[in-house]
Motif scaffolding. Sequence first.
Motif, mmCIF file in Angstrom:
data_model
loop_
_atom_site.group_PDB
_atom_site.id
_atom_site.type_symbol
_atom_site.label_atom_id
_atom_site.label_comp_id
_atom_site.label_asym_id
_atom_site.label_seq_id
_atom_site.Cartn_x
_atom_site.Cartn_y
_atom_site.Cartn_z
ATOM 1 N N LYS A 107 -5.291 -31.314 6.474
ATOM 2 C CA LYS A 107 -6.317 -31.291 7.524
ATOM 3 C C LYS A 107 -7.710 -31.425 6.918
ATOM 4 C CE LYS A 107 -3.854 -28.507 10.941
ATOM 5 N NZ LYS A 107 -3.805 -27.203 11.635
ATOM 6 N N VAL A 108 -7.920 -30.783 5.784
ATOM 7 C CA VAL A 108 -9.213 -30.891 5.100
ATOM 8 C C VAL A 108 -9.472 -32.341 4.708
ATOM 9 C CG1 VAL A 108 -10.491 -30.260 2.999
ATOM 10 C CG2 VAL A 108 -9.257 -28.502 4.299
ATOM 11 N N ILE A 109 -8.479 -32.984 4.133
ATOM 12 C CA ILE A 109 -8.619 -34.389 3.729
ATOM 13 C C ILE A 109 -8.864 -35.274 4.949
ATOM 14 C CG2 ILE A 109 -7.394 -36.372 2.743
ATOM 15 C CD1 ILE A 109 -5.968 -34.251 0.899
ATOM 16 N N ALA A 110 -8.109 -35.049 6.031
ATOM 17 C CA ALA A 110 -8.267 -35.845 7.253
ATOM 18 C C ALA A 110 -9.663 -35.688 7.855
ATOM 19 C CB ALA A 110 -7.200 -35.447 8.274
ATOM 20 N N ALA A 111 -10.277 -34.532 7.646
ATOM 21 C CA ALA A 111 -11.618 -34.278 8.179
ATOM 22 C C ALA A 111 -12.715 -34.779 7.240
ATOM 23 C CB ALA A 111 -11.794 -32.775 8.442
ATOM 24 N N GLY A 112 -12.329 -35.365 6.111
ATOM 25 C CA GLY A 112 -13.318 -35.908 5.181
ATOM 26 C C GLY A 112 -13.673 -35.001 4.023
ATOM 27 N N GLY A 113 -12.975 -33.866 3.909
ATOM 28 C CA GLY A 113 -13.236 -32.941 2.816
ATOM 29 C C GLY A 113 -12.410 -33.254 1.587
ATOM 30 N N ILE A 114 -12.555 -32.424 0.595
ATOM 31 C CA ILE A 114 -11.823 -32.557 -0.671
ATOM 32 C C ILE A 114 -10.858 -31.380 -0.762
ATOM 33 C CG2 ILE A 114 -12.056 -32.522 -3.197
ATOM 34 C CD1 ILE A 114 -14.945 -33.645 -2.703
ATOM 35 N N LEU A 121 -8.980 -23.153 -14.226
ATOM 36 C CA LEU A 121 -10.387 -23.458 -14.030
ATOM 37 C C LEU A 121 -10.703 -24.844 -14.579
ATOM 38 C CD1 LEU A 121 -13.353 -22.859 -13.407
ATOM 39 C CD2 LEU A 121 -13.457 -21.541 -15.543
ATOM 40 N N GLU A 122 -10.103 -25.214 -15.686
ATOM 41 C CA GLU A 122 -10.371 -26.517 -16.303
ATOM 42 C C GLU A 122 -10.032 -27.662 -15.360
ATOM 43 O OE1 GLU A 122 -12.108 -27.074 -19.067
ATOM 44 O OE2 GLU A 122 -12.302 -24.905 -19.073
ATOM 45 N N LEU A 123 -8.925 -27.555 -14.634
ATOM 46 C CA LEU A 123 -8.539 -28.596 -13.690
ATOM 47 C C LEU A 123 -9.606 -28.739 -12.601
ATOM 48 C CD1 LEU A 123 -5.028 -29.250 -12.362
ATOM 49 C CD2 LEU A 123 -6.948 -29.347 -10.810
ATOM 50 N N VAL A 124 -10.129 -27.633 -12.102
ATOM 51 C CA VAL A 124 -11.177 -27.657 -11.077
ATOM 52 C C VAL A 124 -12.440 -28.302 -11.635
ATOM 53 C CG1 VAL A 124 -12.664 -26.230 -9.613
ATOM 54 C CG2 VAL A 124 -10.233 -25.687 -9.823
ATOM 55 N N LYS A 125 -12.822 -27.942 -12.856
ATOM 56 C CA LYS A 125 -14.022 -28.522 -13.472
ATOM 57 C C LYS A 125 -13.904 -30.043 -13.570
ATOM 58 C CE LYS A 125 -15.404 -24.680 -16.493
ATOM 59 N NZ LYS A 125 -15.553 -24.294 -17.908
ATOM 60 N N VAL A 126 -12.761 -30.523 -14.047
ATOM 61 C CA VAL A 126 -12.545 -31.960 -14.207
ATOM 62 C C VAL A 126 -12.585 -32.665 -12.850
ATOM 63 C CG1 VAL A 126 -10.832 -33.713 -14.867
ATOM 64 C CG2 VAL A 126 -11.289 -31.778 -16.385
ATOM 65 N N ALA A 127 -11.897 -32.104 -11.865
ATOM 66 C CA ALA A 127 -11.841 -32.733 -10.542
ATOM 67 C C ALA A 127 -13.210 -32.760 -9.874
ATOM 68 C CB ALA A 127 -10.838 -31.997 -9.666
ATOM 69 N N LEU A 128 -13.932 -31.645 -9.906
ATOM 70 C CA LEU A 128 -15.217 -31.579 -9.211
ATOM 71 C C LEU A 128 -16.329 -32.310 -9.950
ATOM 72 C CD1 LEU A 128 -15.195 -27.989 -7.674
ATOM 73 C CD2 LEU A 128 -14.556 -30.181 -6.632
ATOM 74 N N ASP A 129 -16.164 -32.511 -11.250
ATOM 75 C CA ASP A 129 -17.146 -33.283 -12.006
ATOM 76 C C ASP A 129 -17.199 -34.727 -11.524
ATOM 77 O OD1 ASP A 129 -19.094 -33.501 -14.130
ATOM 78 O OD2 ASP A 129 -17.591 -34.722 -15.189
ATOM 79 N N LYS A 130 -16.103 -35.200 -10.924
ATOM 80 C CA LYS A 130 -16.016 -36.578 -10.434
ATOM 81 C C LYS A 130 -16.647 -36.752 -9.061
ATOM 82 C CE LYS A 130 -11.768 -37.316 -12.990
ATOM 83 N NZ LYS A 130 -10.318 -37.545 -12.934
ATOM 84 N N VAL A 131 -17.044 -35.653 -8.429
ATOM 85 C CA VAL A 131 -17.619 -35.712 -7.072
ATOM 86 C C VAL A 131 -19.112 -36.002 -7.177
ATOM 87 C CG1 VAL A 131 -18.055 -34.429 -4.956
ATOM 88 C CG2 VAL A 131 -15.903 -34.093 -6.194
ATOM 89 N N PRO A 132 -19.553 -37.155 -6.662
ATOM 90 C CA PRO A 132 -20.990 -37.451 -6.714
ATOM 91 C C PRO A 132 -21.738 -36.621 -5.679
ATOM 92 C CG PRO A 132 -19.839 -39.224 -5.593
ATOM 93 C CD PRO A 132 -18.789 -38.247 -6.067
ATOM 94 N N PRO A 133 -22.984 -36.271 -5.960
ATOM 95 C CA PRO A 133 -23.776 -35.552 -4.966
ATOM 96 C C PRO A 133 -24.066 -36.426 -3.746
ATOM 97 C CG PRO A 133 -24.955 -35.714 -7.065
ATOM 98 C CD PRO A 133 -23.682 -36.480 -7.201
ATOM 99 N N LEU A 134 -24.141 -35.803 -2.583
ATOM 100 C CA LEU A 134 -24.525 -36.542 -1.375
ATOM 101 C C LEU A 134 -26.019 -36.812 -1.417
ATOM 102 C CD1 LEU A 134 -22.602 -34.855 1.568
ATOM 103 C CD2 LEU A 134 -22.246 -37.121 0.609
ATOM 104 N N GLY A 135 -26.400 -37.927 -0.842
ATOM 105 C CA GLY A 135 -27.829 -38.232 -0.687
ATOM 106 C C GLY A 135 -28.375 -38.872 -1.858
#
Length: 135
Positions: A107-114, A121-135
Amino acid sequence: MSDFFNLIGHDNKKPAKAAQPKAKKKKKTKGPEATILDAIVRWLKANGAIALRVNSGYLRDAQGHVFNGAPAGTSDIVCCWRGRFVAIEVKAGNNQPTEKQKAFLNKVIAAGGIALVANSLELVKVALDKVPPLG
């Protein structure tokens, strides 16, 4: 607090109990999932995210009062990272999300979330590092 109880008509005084020796409290140790979860939340907050630890289900206290948490399946962590909604389900070792947890993540993905399932923690760091800032 006693003024509040007096306003609604309750006596805040408890009946006196006979003195009993205090039992030593057993020190609670965190399980591996809780340890990972706490580390992720601390890291998110330290790096500018708004991060919330979510408790799902309910609990009943000694007096029988029920306290509701989030609906079953809600991810362990929800946060705003670089302007995006992120849900993180934390699993220790090889544990896998339940069907309700998978449904929430979808549902999160369908709504446009991640949505992430993380066992470190390392897996989260790697995954979120790939998320560009909005704007």
